[in-house]
Motif scaffolding. Sequence first.
Motif, PDB file in Angstrom:
ATOM      1  N   GLY A 195       0.812  -1.214   0.000  1.00 40.23           N
ATOM      2  CA  GLY A 195       0.000   0.000   0.000  1.00 40.23           C
ATOM      3  C   GLY A 195       0.840   1.257   0.000  1.00 40.23           C
ATOM      4  O   GLY A 195       0.516   2.248  -0.670  1.00 40.23           O
ATOM      5  N   ARG A 196       1.949   1.240   0.729  1.00 44.63           N
ATOM      6  CA  ARG A 196       2.824   2.416   0.777  1.00 44.63           C
ATOM      7  C   ARG A 196       3.490   2.672  -0.567  1.00 44.63           C
ATOM      8  O   ARG A 196       3.626   3.812  -1.011  1.00 44.63           O
ATOM      9  N   PHE A 197       3.935   1.596  -1.223  1.00 44.88           N
ATOM     10  CA  PHE A 197       4.673   1.777  -2.476  1.00 44.88           C
ATOM     11  C   PHE A 197       3.743   2.087  -3.653  1.00 44.88           C
ATOM     12  O   PHE A 197       4.129   2.817  -4.575  1.00 44.88           O
ATOM     13  N   VAL A 198       2.533   1.529  -3.640  1.00 43.48           N
ATOM     14  CA  VAL A 198       1.584   1.834  -4.713  1.00 43.48           C
ATOM     15  C   VAL A 198       1.050   3.252  -4.567  1.00 43.48           C
ATOM     16  O   VAL A 198       0.803   3.960  -5.553  1.00 43.48           O
ATOM     17  N   GLY A 199       0.854   3.693  -3.310  1.00 40.57           N
ATOM     18  CA  GLY A 199       0.373   5.047  -3.071  1.00 40.57           C
ATOM     19  C   GLY A 199      -1.089   5.218  -3.445  1.00 40.57           C
ATOM     20  O   GLY A 199      -1.894   4.293  -3.306  1.00 40.57           O
ATOM     21  N   PRO A 200      -1.457   6.391  -3.960  1.00 41.49           N
ATOM     22  CA  PRO A 200      -2.873   6.674  -4.238  1.00 41.49           C
ATOM     23  C   PRO A 200      -3.396   6.045  -5.528  1.00 41.49           C
ATOM     24  O   PRO A 200      -4.585   6.169  -5.840  1.00 41.49           O
ATOM     25  N   ARG A 201      -2.548   5.380  -6.273  1.00 35.81           N
ATOM     26  CA  ARG A 201      -2.992   4.798  -7.542  1.00 35.81           C
ATOM     27  C   ARG A 201      -4.045   3.714  -7.336  1.00 35.81           C
ATOM     28  O   ARG A 201      -4.079   3.057  -6.299  1.00 35.81           O
ATOM     29  N   GLU A 202      -4.872   3.518  -8.330  1.00 36.93           N
ATOM     30  CA  GLU A 202      -5.808   2.410  -8.351  1.00 36.93           C
ATOM     31  C   GLU A 202      -5.328   1.389  -9.374  1.00 36.93           C
ATOM     32  O   GLU A 202      -4.601   1.733 -10.316  1.00 36.93           O
ATOM     33  N   GLY A 203      -5.720   0.162  -9.197  1.00 29.47           N
ATOM     34  CA  GLY A 203      -5.302  -0.864 -10.141  1.00 29.47           C
ATOM     35  C   GLY A 203      -5.355  -2.239  -9.506  1.00 29.47           C
ATOM     36  O   GLY A 203      -6.064  -2.461  -8.512  1.00 29.47           O
ATOM     37  N   VAL A 265      -0.460  -2.706 -10.932  1.00 27.77           N
ATOM     38  CA  VAL A 265       0.377  -1.721 -10.237  1.00 27.77           C
ATOM     39  C   VAL A 265       1.241  -2.357  -9.148  1.00 27.77           C
ATOM     40  O   VAL A 265       2.144  -1.713  -8.607  1.00 27.77           O
ATOM     41  N   GLY A 266       0.950  -3.611  -8.808  1.00 28.46           N
ATOM     42  CA  GLY A 266       1.711  -4.263  -7.748  1.00 28.46           C
ATOM     43  C   GLY A 266       1.838  -5.752  -7.982  1.00 28.46           C
ATOM     44  O   GLY A 266       1.016  -6.368  -8.667  1.00 28.46           O
ATOM     45  N   LEU A 267       2.900  -6.327  -7.418  1.00 26.77           N
ATOM     46  CA  LEU A 267       3.155  -7.754  -7.540  1.00 26.77           C
ATOM     47  C   LEU A 267       3.652  -8.276  -6.193  1.00 26.77           C
ATOM     48  O   LEU A 267       4.606  -7.726  -5.621  1.00 26.77           O
ATOM     49  N   TYR A 268       3.006  -9.309  -5.697  1.00 28.22           N
ATOM     50  CA  TYR A 268       3.409  -9.944  -4.444  1.00 28.22           C
ATOM     51  C   TYR A 268       3.769 -11.394  -4.739  1.00 28.22           C
ATOM     52  O   TYR A 268       2.933 -12.151  -5.242  1.00 28.22           O
ATOM     53  N   THR A 269       5.009 -11.776  -4.470  1.00 26.52           N
ATOM     54  CA  THR A 269       5.436 -13.151  -4.707  1.00 26.52           C
ATOM     55  C   THR A 269       5.701 -13.837  -3.373  1.00 26.52           C
ATOM     56  O   THR A 269       6.389 -13.303  -2.510  1.00 26.52           O
ATOM     57  N   ILE A 270       5.146 -15.029  -3.232  1.00 29.27           N
ATOM     58  CA  ILE A 270       5.264 -15.828  -2.017  1.00 29.27           C
ATOM     59  C   ILE A 270       6.046 -17.093  -2.358  1.00 29.27           C
ATOM     60  O   ILE A 270       5.647 -17.845  -3.255  1.00 29.27           O
ATOM     61  N   GLY A 271       7.143 -17.331  -1.646  1.00 33.72           N
ATOM     62  CA  GLY A 271       7.964 -18.497  -1.934  1.00 33.72           C
ATOM     63  C   GLY A 271       9.165 -18.130  -2.783  1.00 33.72           C
ATOM     64  O   GLY A 271       9.569 -16.971  -2.868  1.00 33.72           O
ATOM     65  N   ALA A 272       9.742 -19.140  -3.415  1.00 39.80           N
ATOM     66  CA  ALA A 272      10.946 -18.938  -4.218  1.00 39.80           C
ATOM     67  C   ALA A 272      10.567 -18.651  -5.676  1.00 39.80           C
ATOM     68  O   ALA A 272       9.417 -18.372  -5.992  1.00 39.80           O
ATOM     69  N   GLY A 286      11.951  -2.831 -16.139  1.00 41.08           N
ATOM     70  CA  GLY A 286      12.821  -2.576 -15.001  1.00 41.08           C
ATOM     71  C   GLY A 286      12.177  -1.807 -13.870  1.00 41.08           C
ATOM     72  O   GLY A 286      10.983  -1.919 -13.601  1.00 41.08           O
ATOM     73  N   ALA A 287      12.999  -0.976 -13.228  1.00 42.69           N
ATOM     74  CA  ALA A 287      12.601  -0.276 -12.008  1.00 42.69           C
ATOM     75  C   ALA A 287      11.358   0.570 -12.221  1.00 42.69           C
ATOM     76  O   ALA A 287      11.201   1.250 -13.243  1.00 42.69           O
ATOM     77  N   GLY A 288      10.454   0.512 -11.237  1.00 39.57           N
ATOM     78  CA  GLY A 288       9.274   1.352 -11.260  1.00 39.57           C
ATOM     79  C   GLY A 288       8.125   0.825 -12.078  1.00 39.57           C
ATOM     80  O   GLY A 288       7.067   1.448 -12.136  1.00 39.57           O
ATOM     81  N   LEU A 289       8.300  -0.320 -12.738  1.00 40.84           N
ATOM     82  CA  LEU A 289       7.227  -0.870 -13.559  1.00 40.84           C
ATOM     83  C   LEU A 289       6.012  -1.197 -12.689  1.00 40.84           C
ATOM     84  O   LEU A 289       4.883  -0.798 -12.990  1.00 40.84           O
ATOM     85  N   VAL A 290       6.250  -1.947 -11.613  1.00 38.50           N
ATOM     86  CA  VAL A 290       5.222  -2.239 -10.609  1.00 38.50           C
ATOM     87  C   VAL A 290       5.906  -2.238  -9.240  1.00 38.50           C
ATOM     88  O   VAL A 290       7.134  -2.352  -9.151  1.00 38.50           O
TER      89      VAL A 290
END
Length: 356
Positions: A195-203, A265-272, A286-290
């Motif tokens: 939530g902090r890194f995505v900020g006010p964006r929706e997606g 806008v965001g990606l959460y990976t769990i595990g390896a 690269g950087a800043g994509l999500v």
Amino acid sequence: MADQINAVAPLLHAPLAESRARMHDVAREAGVSLATVDRALNQRPGVSARTLLRVREAVQRLAERPGAQLTSHNDGRLLCFLLPSGENSFVAELREELHALAPWLSEQGARAEIRTTDAFAPAAAAAAVRRLRGQYDAVVLMVSDDPLVREAVERLDADGTCVLTLVSDIKARNRSHFVGIDHLAAGRTAASLMGRFVGPREGRIGIVIGAPGLHDHAEQLAGFRQLMATEHPQLEVLAPLESRDGDERSGALVRQLLARHADLVGLYTIGAGNAGVHAELRAAGGAGLVAWVCHELTSHTRAALLDGCASAVIGQNARLQARAACRVALARLARQRGKAEDERIRIEIFLKDNLP
């Protein structure tokens, strides 16, 4: 079987301390655990006829050895760590830490062996657990939480084997202790960071998970969804995609998410599998994509933090967990409550700016 038991029965007539010492010598000579010798002496189930023969022959060799000294050196404690096979970088780190603990374990009068199994195949994992019966005093498991595995754990416990779980727990009443972080809290922490890194964006937020059958993965997912729903309702959390911790498959799933969801806008990976994720994000821009939040500080996730592809890494200390598991196992075998049981494995948060 009765004749084989009678062959080792004289050990029971020695004074308690001497009998204990002799049992350790027999365990070392036969290449079995102290618990196995104890079961053989007391005619309890869980010892095969072949193992009983090894115990009998060990007693005979010790009795016939000229000048043999039966000491009380407590090197009969055998521990086994059953870990996932495959390319998981964190598991590789755990193995290294366990190997590094060998001198310390020797000082405690113990040694540990490492075995591996397919943690994503419950039947194979359960079979691997069953194969440990009668061989070790304590078994530390990092496998999937499945009814087949729980049944195998119950059999180990019934045989008198101390069973602990490491990193990922099992919902079995027979396991004596869990060593690891609070995975629900880790998932909530990941959501808070997202939530902090995505900020006010929706997606939309994509999720790549090793396997929902792994207790740690399932709890991290539950904690993440819980906090995202209450604190960041403007962000839609997509259904998780299963990677089985593979780099190539994880990368392919990320490529699929990027292609299907222009508003990702965001990606959460769990595990390896984070090496594959990193490679795919770099290829896509690269950087800043999500905003990417993942678990375990490895060489791959460190590189991702440094080049800006990863926003944050949630870690757990492999060294502390390996040592705590050994300490708790030895304390339980000695029927003592060890201080390690009171130690909390803390959740660590790594950013580009605080890398060790």
